[in-house]
Design a protein around this motif. Structure first.
Motif, PDB file in Angstrom:
ATOM      1  N   LEU A 101       0.834  -1.203   0.000  1.00  0.00           N
ATOM      2  CA  LEU A 101       0.000   0.000   0.000  1.00  0.00           C
ATOM      3  C   LEU A 101       0.869   1.254   0.000  1.00  0.00           C
ATOM      4  N   GLU A 102       1.905   1.269   0.810  1.00  0.00           N
ATOM      5  CA  GLU A 102       2.782   2.438   0.888  1.00  0.00           C
ATOM      6  C   GLU A 102       3.545   2.642  -0.421  1.00  0.00           C
ATOM      7  N   ASN A 103       4.000   1.550  -1.045  1.00  0.00           N
ATOM      8  CA  ASN A 103       4.705   1.661  -2.317  1.00  0.00           C
ATOM      9  C   ASN A 103       3.837   2.318  -3.389  1.00  0.00           C
ATOM     10  N   VAL A 104       2.586   1.906  -3.451  1.00  0.00           N
ATOM     11  CA  VAL A 104       1.688   2.441  -4.484  1.00  0.00           C
ATOM     12  C   VAL A 104       1.284   3.878  -4.177  1.00  0.00           C
ATOM     13  N   ALA A 105       1.229   4.211  -2.901  1.00  0.00           N
ATOM     14  CA  ALA A 105       0.827   5.566  -2.506  1.00  0.00           C
ATOM     15  C   ALA A 105       1.922   6.603  -2.734  1.00  0.00           C
ATOM     16  N   VAL A 106       3.180   6.170  -2.871  1.00  0.00           N
ATOM     17  CA  VAL A 106       4.306   7.104  -2.963  1.00  0.00           C
ATOM     18  C   VAL A 106       4.121   8.187  -4.025  1.00  0.00           C
ATOM     19  N   PRO A 107       3.830   7.835  -5.291  1.00  0.00           N
ATOM     20  CA  PRO A 107       3.707   8.915  -6.289  1.00  0.00           C
ATOM     21  C   PRO A 107       2.567   9.878  -5.996  1.00  0.00           C
ATOM     22  N   ALA A 116      -4.293   9.781  -1.081  1.00  0.00           N
ATOM     23  CA  ALA A 116      -3.279   8.891  -1.636  1.00  0.00           C
ATOM     24  C   ALA A 116      -3.515   7.428  -1.263  1.00  0.00           C
ATOM     25  N   PHE A 117      -3.799   7.150   0.004  1.00  0.00           N
ATOM     26  CA  PHE A 117      -3.906   5.755   0.434  1.00  0.00           C
ATOM     27  C   PHE A 117      -5.216   5.116  -0.029  1.00  0.00           C
ATOM     28  N   ALA A 118      -6.267   5.888  -0.137  1.00  0.00           N
ATOM     29  CA  ALA A 118      -7.525   5.346  -0.660  1.00  0.00           C
ATOM     30  C   ALA A 118      -7.357   4.965  -2.128  1.00  0.00           C
ATOM     31  N   ARG A 119      -6.695   5.826  -2.888  1.00  0.00           N
ATOM     32  CA  ARG A 119      -6.475   5.524  -4.302  1.00  0.00           C
ATOM     33  C   ARG A 119      -5.500   4.367  -4.473  1.00  0.00           C
ATOM     34  N   ALA A 120      -4.495   4.290  -3.608  1.00  0.00           N
ATOM     35  CA  ALA A 120      -3.539   3.189  -3.682  1.00  0.00           C
ATOM     36  C   ALA A 120      -4.233   1.858  -3.389  1.00  0.00           C
ATOM     37  N   ARG A 121      -5.115   1.855  -2.387  1.00  0.00           N
ATOM     38  CA  ARG A 121      -5.871   0.641  -2.066  1.00  0.00           C
ATOM     39  C   ARG A 121      -6.719   0.200  -3.272  1.00  0.00           C
ATOM     40  N   GLU A 122      -7.383   1.150  -3.907  1.00  0.00           N
ATOM     41  CA  GLU A 122      -8.216   0.832  -5.075  1.00  0.00           C
ATOM     42  C   GLU A 122      -7.361   0.266  -6.206  1.00  0.00           C
ATOM     43  N   ALA A 123      -6.176   0.855  -6.415  1.00  0.00           N
ATOM     44  CA  ALA A 123      -5.291   0.379  -7.483  1.00  0.00           C
ATOM     45  C   ALA A 123      -4.824  -1.042  -7.213  1.00  0.00           C
ATOM     46  N   LEU A 124      -4.517  -1.352  -5.969  1.00  0.00           N
ATOM     47  CA  LEU A 124      -4.095  -2.709  -5.631  1.00  0.00           C
ATOM     48  C   LEU A 124      -5.246  -3.696  -5.766  1.00  0.00           C
ATOM     49  N   GLU A 125      -6.438  -3.275  -5.447  1.00  0.00           N
ATOM     50  CA  GLU A 125      -7.605  -4.136  -5.644  1.00  0.00           C
ATOM     51  C   GLU A 125      -7.813  -4.421  -7.133  1.00  0.00           C
TER      52      GLU A 125
END
Length: 223
Positions: A101-107, A116-125
């Protein structure tokens, strides 16, 4: 989306100047997927680095998403990449001390996005890793790490995605699944795709193949 005119890359060495790219002309339309193929040392990865604003051309004109990259400072290039380009590498390039989650949220965090973290969670899903959010890279398989890398690349919804040998560290079955996912995400977002690969069969999934030989586009092998 991409317009290269007489692009050259020259590097100094103890043996003298080395010409990596020798006057490349290339046009890629918005939303097009292009496979870049050629032998090792042909200049494929250098071409990718120039288009992605990661390496400066020594000469010629590099216009990507309406911006002439040669006129940008290093800071401006970084800002431009953050808003425009997603990159997927063969070696995944995940931050080992951060979970998925943190890796995807970085950009997104670097761009100052409050969600950032909500969008990162969605991207990983979207890449099938909603159950791996808190796992670190060394707790993930190679295929899972590349899925995290894909999520990170697409989370900003880039205009351009550059993939450099994205299946090079994966077995055949896993590599096929990753490429199915990459093309699915590309279709969903309408992203322009530049795929650098040694695998001609993989490149054939793209709209067009461009062959690079000795630092130039091999017009005799156009496909």
């Amino acid at each position: 989306m991409i317009q290269l005119r007489n692009v050259q890359v020259k590097l100094a060495s103890a043996a003298g100047e080395v010409n990596i790219l020798r006057g490349v002309d290339l046009a890629i339309a918005p939303g097009e997927s292009v496979g870049i193929v050629g032998p090792s040392g042909a200049g494929k990865s250098t071409l990718m680095m120039v288009v992605g604003g990661l390496e400066r051309a020594s000469g010629g004109e590099t216009v990507v998403a309406g911006v002439e990259l040669g006129g940008l400072s290093e800071d401006d290039l970084a800002l431009w990449r953050r808003e425009t380009v997603g990159i997927v590498f063969q070696a995944f390039r995940l931050i080992p001390t951060m979970n998925a989650l943190e890796n995807v949220a970085v950009p997104l965090e670097l761009a100052g996005k409050s969600n950032a973290f909500a969008r990162a969670r969605e991207a990983l899903e979207q890449v099938g890793l909603g159950h791996r959010l808190t796992h670190y890279p060394d707790q993930l398989s190679g295929g899972e790490q590349q899925r995290v890398a894909l999520a990170r690349a697409f989370v900003i919804q880039p205009k351009l995605l550059i993939a450099d040998e994205p299946t090079g560290n994966l077995d055949g079955t896993t590599g096929t699944a990753i490429m199915d996912l990459l093309f699915s995400l590309r279709d969903r977002f309408g992203t322009t795709l530049l795929l650098v690969t040694h695998d001609v069969g993989l490149a054939q999934r793209c709209d067009r193949i461009v062959r690079v030989k000795d630092g130039q586009i091999d017009l005799g092998e156009a496909a």
